[in-house]
Motif scaffolding. Structure first.
Motif, short mmCIF file in Angstrom:
data_model
loop_
_atom_site.label_atom_id
_atom_site.label_comp_id
_atom_site.label_asym_id
_atom_site.label_seq_id
_atom_site.Cartn_x
_atom_site.Cartn_y
_atom_site.Cartn_z
N ASN A 155 -11.13 -6.87 -4.72
CA ASN A 155 -9.88 -7.58 -5.01
C ASN A 155 -8.73 -6.66 -5.35
O ASN A 155 -7.70 -7.13 -5.81
CB ASN A 155 -10.07 -8.59 -6.14
N LEU A 156 -8.86 -5.38 -5.15
CA LEU A 156 -7.74 -4.46 -5.34
C LEU A 156 -7.29 -4.03 -3.95
O LEU A 156 -7.65 -2.98 -3.45
CB LEU A 156 -8.17 -3.26 -6.18
N TYR A 157 -6.50 -4.89 -3.34
CA TYR A 157 -6.15 -4.72 -1.93
C TYR A 157 -5.02 -3.72 -1.69
O TYR A 157 -4.96 -3.11 -0.64
CB TYR A 157 -5.76 -6.06 -1.32
N TRP A 158 -4.10 -3.60 -2.62
CA TRP A 158 -2.92 -2.77 -2.40
C TRP A 158 -3.15 -1.39 -2.99
O TRP A 158 -3.67 -1.24 -4.08
CB TRP A 158 -1.70 -3.42 -3.04
N ARG A 159 -2.71 -0.37 -2.26
CA ARG A 159 -2.91 1.00 -2.73
C ARG A 159 -1.65 1.83 -2.55
O ARG A 159 -0.86 1.60 -1.63
CB ARG A 159 -4.08 1.64 -2.01
N VAL A 160 -1.47 2.78 -3.45
CA VAL A 160 -0.35 3.70 -3.41
C VAL A 160 -0.86 5.03 -2.87
O VAL A 160 -1.86 5.56 -3.35
CB VAL A 160 0.26 3.91 -4.82
N LEU A 161 -0.16 5.54 -1.87
CA LEU A 161 -0.55 6.80 -1.24
C LEU A 161 0.56 7.83 -1.39
O LEU A 161 1.74 7.52 -1.16
CB LEU A 161 -0.83 6.59 0.25
N HIS B 96 -7.34 -4.22 3.80
CA HIS B 96 -8.05 -5.49 3.97
C HIS B 96 -9.56 -5.34 3.90
O HIS B 96 -10.27 -6.32 3.79
CB HIS B 96 -7.64 -6.16 5.28
N ASP B 97 -10.09 -4.12 3.95
CA ASP B 97 -11.54 -3.91 3.89
C ASP B 97 -12.06 -3.75 2.46
O ASP B 97 -13.25 -3.54 2.27
CB ASP B 97 -11.93 -2.66 4.69
N ASN B 98 -11.19 -3.83 1.47
CA ASN B 98 -11.62 -3.68 0.08
C ASN B 98 -12.15 -5.01 -0.42
O ASN B 98 -11.48 -6.03 -0.35
CB ASN B 98 -10.45 -3.21 -0.78
N TYR B 99 -13.34 -5.00 -0.97
CA TYR B 99 -13.96 -6.23 -1.45
C TYR B 99 -13.99 -6.32 -2.97
O TYR B 99 -14.73 -7.10 -3.53
CB TYR B 99 -15.37 -6.36 -0.87
N ILE C 156 8.50 -2.00 5.42
CA ILE C 156 8.39 -1.76 6.85
C ILE C 156 7.80 -2.99 7.52
O ILE C 156 8.29 -3.47 8.52
CB ILE C 156 7.53 -0.51 7.13
N SER C 157 6.72 -3.48 6.95
CA SER C 157 6.09 -4.74 7.34
C SER C 157 5.44 -5.29 6.08
O SER C 157 5.49 -4.66 5.03
CB SER C 157 5.05 -4.54 8.45
N PHE C 158 4.84 -6.45 6.18
CA PHE C 158 4.20 -7.01 5.00
C PHE C 158 3.11 -6.08 4.48
O PHE C 158 2.89 -5.97 3.29
CB PHE C 158 3.60 -8.39 5.30
N TYR C 159 2.43 -5.39 5.37
CA TYR C 159 1.30 -4.56 5.00
C TYR C 159 1.65 -3.11 4.72
O TYR C 159 0.81 -2.36 4.24
CB TYR C 159 0.23 -4.62 6.10
N LEU D 169 -3.81 -5.31 -7.61
CA LEU D 169 -3.92 -6.63 -6.99
C LEU D 169 -2.74 -7.01 -6.10
O LEU D 169 -2.88 -7.79 -5.18
CB LEU D 169 -4.05 -7.70 -8.08
N SER D 170 -1.55 -6.50 -6.41
CA SER D 170 -0.37 -6.93 -5.67
C SER D 170 0.53 -5.74 -5.36
O SER D 170 0.48 -4.71 -6.02
CB SER D 170 0.42 -7.96 -6.49
N ALA D 171 1.37 -5.94 -4.35
CA ALA D 171 2.33 -4.90 -3.99
C ALA D 171 3.35 -4.70 -5.11
O ALA D 171 3.80 -3.58 -5.36
CB ALA D 171 3.03 -5.27 -2.69
N ALA D 172 3.70 -5.79 -5.81
CA ALA D 172 4.68 -5.68 -6.90
C ALA D 172 4.18 -4.77 -8.01
O ALA D 172 4.96 -4.01 -8.59
CB ALA D 172 4.99 -7.06 -7.45
N ARG D 173 2.91 -4.83 -8.30
CA ARG D 173 2.35 -3.94 -9.33
C ARG D 173 2.36 -2.49 -8.87
O ARG D 173 2.56 -1.58 -9.66
CB ARG D 173 0.94 -4.37 -9.70
N CYS D 174 2.15 -2.28 -7.59
CA CYS D 174 2.24 -0.93 -7.04
C CYS D 174 3.68 -0.41 -7.11
O CYS D 174 3.91 0.76 -7.42
CB CYS D 174 1.73 -0.90 -5.61
N HIS D 175 4.65 -1.29 -6.83
CA HIS D 175 6.06 -0.90 -6.95
C HIS D 175 6.35 -0.46 -8.38
O HIS D 175 6.99 0.57 -8.62
CB HIS D 175 6.98 -2.07 -6.62
N SER D 176 5.91 -1.26 -9.34
CA SER D 176 6.14 -0.96 -10.76
C SER D 176 5.49 0.36 -11.14
O SER D 176 6.09 1.17 -11.85
CB SER D 176 5.59 -2.09 -11.62
N TYR D 177 4.28 0.60 -10.65
CA TYR D 177 3.58 1.85 -10.95
C TYR D 177 4.36 3.05 -10.42
O TYR D 177 4.56 4.04 -11.12
CB TYR D 177 2.18 1.82 -10.34
#
Length: 134
Positions: free
Chosen positions: A74-80, A69-72, A48-51, A90-98
């Motif tokens: 280093n695990l910025y990407w989350r699956v909901l 962006h408020d996570n300190y 939809i967008s980068f974020y 750490l990355s959107a690609a890992r979330c895709h794989s998960y």
């Protein structure tokens, strides 16, 4: 353990690692998993967008991925799923794989599909005007 069967036991992880490497090289440790009858198709990721990204299977939303962006830690990407966080990495690609792996295994929580809302202005006036005859 190989396919749930104990093959070797020792007092240190190093000796177990050496056993695995030794017998894996000569091919005697290998036991094949039973082939699945049919591999489930993986959902597709729509950016939809980068974020914000969403995983769809056909027309159905399976999960969404967002950037925190408020996570300190280093695990910025989350699956909901159903607006509840189930995974973070750490990355959107890992979330895709998960998402794809959990979906194919059937362990991804089911996304509740809400009925599509009808667009209204909430200003509808229902009135009956009597017609007077002379």
């Amino acid at each position: 353990m190989v396919n749930g069967v104990e093959k070797f036991r020792d007092t240190t992880p190093t000796r177990c690692q050496r056993f695995i490497e030794w017998y894996h090289q000569d091919g005697t440790l290998r036991e094949t998993f039973p082939a699945p009858a049919q591999v489930a198709e993986a959902p597709t990721i729509l950016e939809i967008s980068f974020y914000d990204q969403e995983a769809f299977f056909g027309d159905y939303l399976v999960a969404s991925i967002s950037y925190d962006h408020d996570n300190y830690e280093n695990l910025y990407w989350r699956v909901l799923v159903n607006n509840v966080e189930i995974f973070r990495d750490l990355s959107a690609a890992r979330c895709h794989s998960y998402i794809k792996q959990q979906y194919q295994q059937g362990t991804l929580p089911v996304q509740e599909h809400l009925p599509e809302e009808v667009c209204t202005t909430s200003n509808e006036v229902m009135a009956s005007i009597p017609i007077l005859k002379k």
